[in-house]
Design a protein around this motif. Structure first.
Motif, PDB file in Angstrom:
ATOM      1  N   SER A 124     -10.427   0.362 -34.808  1.00 53.48           N
ATOM      2  CA  SER A 124     -10.894   1.068 -33.633  1.00 53.48           C
ATOM      3  C   SER A 124     -10.560   0.246 -32.395  1.00 53.48           C
ATOM      4  O   SER A 124     -10.623  -0.992 -32.419  1.00 53.48           O
ATOM      5  N   VAL A 125     -10.223   0.913 -31.311  1.00 52.43           N
ATOM      6  CA  VAL A 125      -9.883   0.195 -30.091  1.00 52.43           C
ATOM      7  C   VAL A 125     -11.068  -0.616 -29.581  1.00 52.43           C
ATOM      8  O   VAL A 125     -10.891  -1.620 -28.875  1.00 52.43           O
ATOM      9  N   ARG A 126     -12.280  -0.253 -29.939  1.00 57.05           N
ATOM     10  CA  ARG A 126     -13.454  -1.027 -29.533  1.00 57.05           C
ATOM     11  C   ARG A 126     -13.434  -2.434 -30.103  1.00 57.05           C
ATOM     12  O   ARG A 126     -14.081  -3.339 -29.567  1.00 57.05           O
ATOM     13  N   PHE A 131     -15.699  -2.146 -20.186  1.00 59.41           N
ATOM     14  CA  PHE A 131     -14.504  -2.722 -20.793  1.00 59.41           C
ATOM     15  C   PHE A 131     -13.289  -1.847 -20.492  1.00 59.41           C
ATOM     16  O   PHE A 131     -13.407  -0.657 -20.188  1.00 59.41           O
ATOM     17  N   LEU A 132     -12.126  -2.456 -20.586  1.00 60.21           N
ATOM     18  CA  LEU A 132     -10.870  -1.764 -20.309  1.00 60.21           C
ATOM     19  C   LEU A 132     -10.723  -0.499 -21.150  1.00 60.21           C
ATOM     20  O   LEU A 132     -10.134   0.486 -20.697  1.00 60.21           O
ATOM     21  N   VAL A 133     -11.252  -0.520 -22.376  1.00 53.72           N
ATOM     22  CA  VAL A 133     -11.101   0.621 -23.280  1.00 53.72           C
ATOM     23  C   VAL A 133     -12.250   1.610 -23.167  1.00 53.72           C
ATOM     24  O   VAL A 133     -12.279   2.606 -23.896  1.00 53.72           O
ATOM     25  N   SER A 134     -13.202   1.356 -22.259  1.00 56.86           N
ATOM     26  CA  SER A 134     -14.294   2.303 -22.055  1.00 56.86           C
ATOM     27  C   SER A 134     -13.736   3.622 -21.520  1.00 56.86           C
ATOM     28  O   SER A 134     -12.739   3.635 -20.790  1.00 56.86           O
ATOM     29  N   PRO A 135     -14.369   4.755 -21.861  1.00 59.28           N
ATOM     30  CA  PRO A 135     -13.797   6.065 -21.514  1.00 59.28           C
ATOM     31  C   PRO A 135     -13.461   6.238 -20.036  1.00 59.28           C
ATOM     32  O   PRO A 135     -12.412   6.781 -19.692  1.00 59.28           O
ATOM     33  N   GLN A 136     -14.342   5.804 -19.118  1.00 56.61           N
ATOM     34  CA  GLN A 136     -14.119   6.014 -17.691  1.00 56.61           C
ATOM     35  C   GLN A 136     -13.673   4.745 -16.971  1.00 56.61           C
ATOM     36  O   GLN A 136     -13.777   4.662 -15.735  1.00 56.61           O
ATOM     37  N   ALA A 137     -13.161   3.783 -17.720  1.00 59.29           N
ATOM     38  CA  ALA A 137     -12.866   2.472 -17.130  1.00 59.29           C
ATOM     39  C   ALA A 137     -11.859   2.550 -15.984  1.00 59.29           C
ATOM     40  O   ALA A 137     -12.046   1.935 -14.934  1.00 59.29           O
TER      41      ALA A 137
END
Length: 266
Positions: free
Chosen positions: A121-123, A175-181
């Motif tokens: 997972s990207v997380r 984080f960079l991979v957060s949905p609305q980042a």
């Protein structure tokens, strides 16, 4: 006058040189549990008098946060350097913003690709990201997550280019991979006579900022900027910076991983 007009007027062909000292060290908290340092940094100096630098802090809860941080920092810097060396400099403030947004998007895409290659997972590669592009008369910065970027002008004034981004709780961040980042990214353009630059991860922000006001803490930055102004050998300077970050005066006040990038114009 736009920031770019100011840049063109003052520094089209000016010969300048950046001296840089940068280091990432593992915090006591990660040492205790045998975890690697999750921070990363990367920088490049362009022959046109431009410095491009990035700091990334992989999430401690992410299995490959360190990998995400390395990929994000390197991709962001290389994306900007490719743009600035293969096309005319941005013609206005909006074009500078496009350059930074593209770098953030490229870093995110690279982290997602690395996660897919690892079948994770990207997380698991979550990371923050700070980017600075510095010239003698213009500094642009972008940030997703915590940490901070600071500029110092030739009169010694400190300017907070970015501020830590917190989530719902004080120990949460974006984080960079957060949905609305990408939509929530901070992007700042500052014009003035640049003298020094600092980027640091969140392990140092409690020491570096007056958190009630978000201002750079002068007693923290002044000796560091004095140090970077005296650099003659960047390798030796990095060793001294590592020793500083591992010193009791720092580790007794924070157990997080620590990254610090310092640069001065000579």
């Amino acid at each position: 006058m736009s920031a770019n007009d100011f840049f063109k007027q003052k520094n089209t062909l000016e010969e300048v040189h950046w001296r840089v000292a940068a280091a990432s060290v593992r915090g006591r908290g990660h040492e205790k549990v045998g975890q690697l340092c999750q921070d990363a940094h990367y920088w490049q100096k362009l022959p046109t008098g431009i410095l491009v630098a990035a700091v990334a802090d992989g999430a401690g809860s992410a299995n490959l946060g360190k990998v995400g941080a390395i990929v994000a920092a390197q991709t962001a810097v290389e994306t900007i350097c490719d743009r600035l060396t293969t096309a005319p400099l941005p013609a206005n403030d909006n074009e500078w913003r496009v350059v930074l947004n593209n770098a953030l998007a490229a870093a995110r895409t690279s982290v997602e690709a690395e996660a897919a290659a690892c079948q994770l997972s990207v997380r698991e590669l979550a990371t923050t990201l700070i980017i600075v592009v510095a010239t003698p008369y213009l500094v642009v910065a972008a940030q997703i997550g915590d940490g901070v970027a600071v500029a110092c002008d030739r009169q010694g004034n400190l300017i907070a280019l970015t501020a830590p981004q917190f989530g719902e709780y004080i120990n949460e961040t974006t984080f960079l991979v957060s949905p609305q980042a990408l939509d929530a990214a901070q992007i700042t353009l500052w014009q003035g006579k640049t003298a020094k630059i600092a980027l640091l991860s969140d392990g140092l922000q409690m020491l570096a900022l007056e958190l009630n006001q978000g201002k750079p803490y002068v007693p923290f930055f002044s000796p560091l900027f004095h140090f970077v102004a005296q650099i003659k050998d960047e390798t030796e300077a990095k060793e001294q910076l590592v020793a500083f970050l591992r010193s009791p005066k720092i580790t007794e006040r924070t157990d997080d991983d620590l990254t610090l990038v310092l640069a001065t114009l000579s």
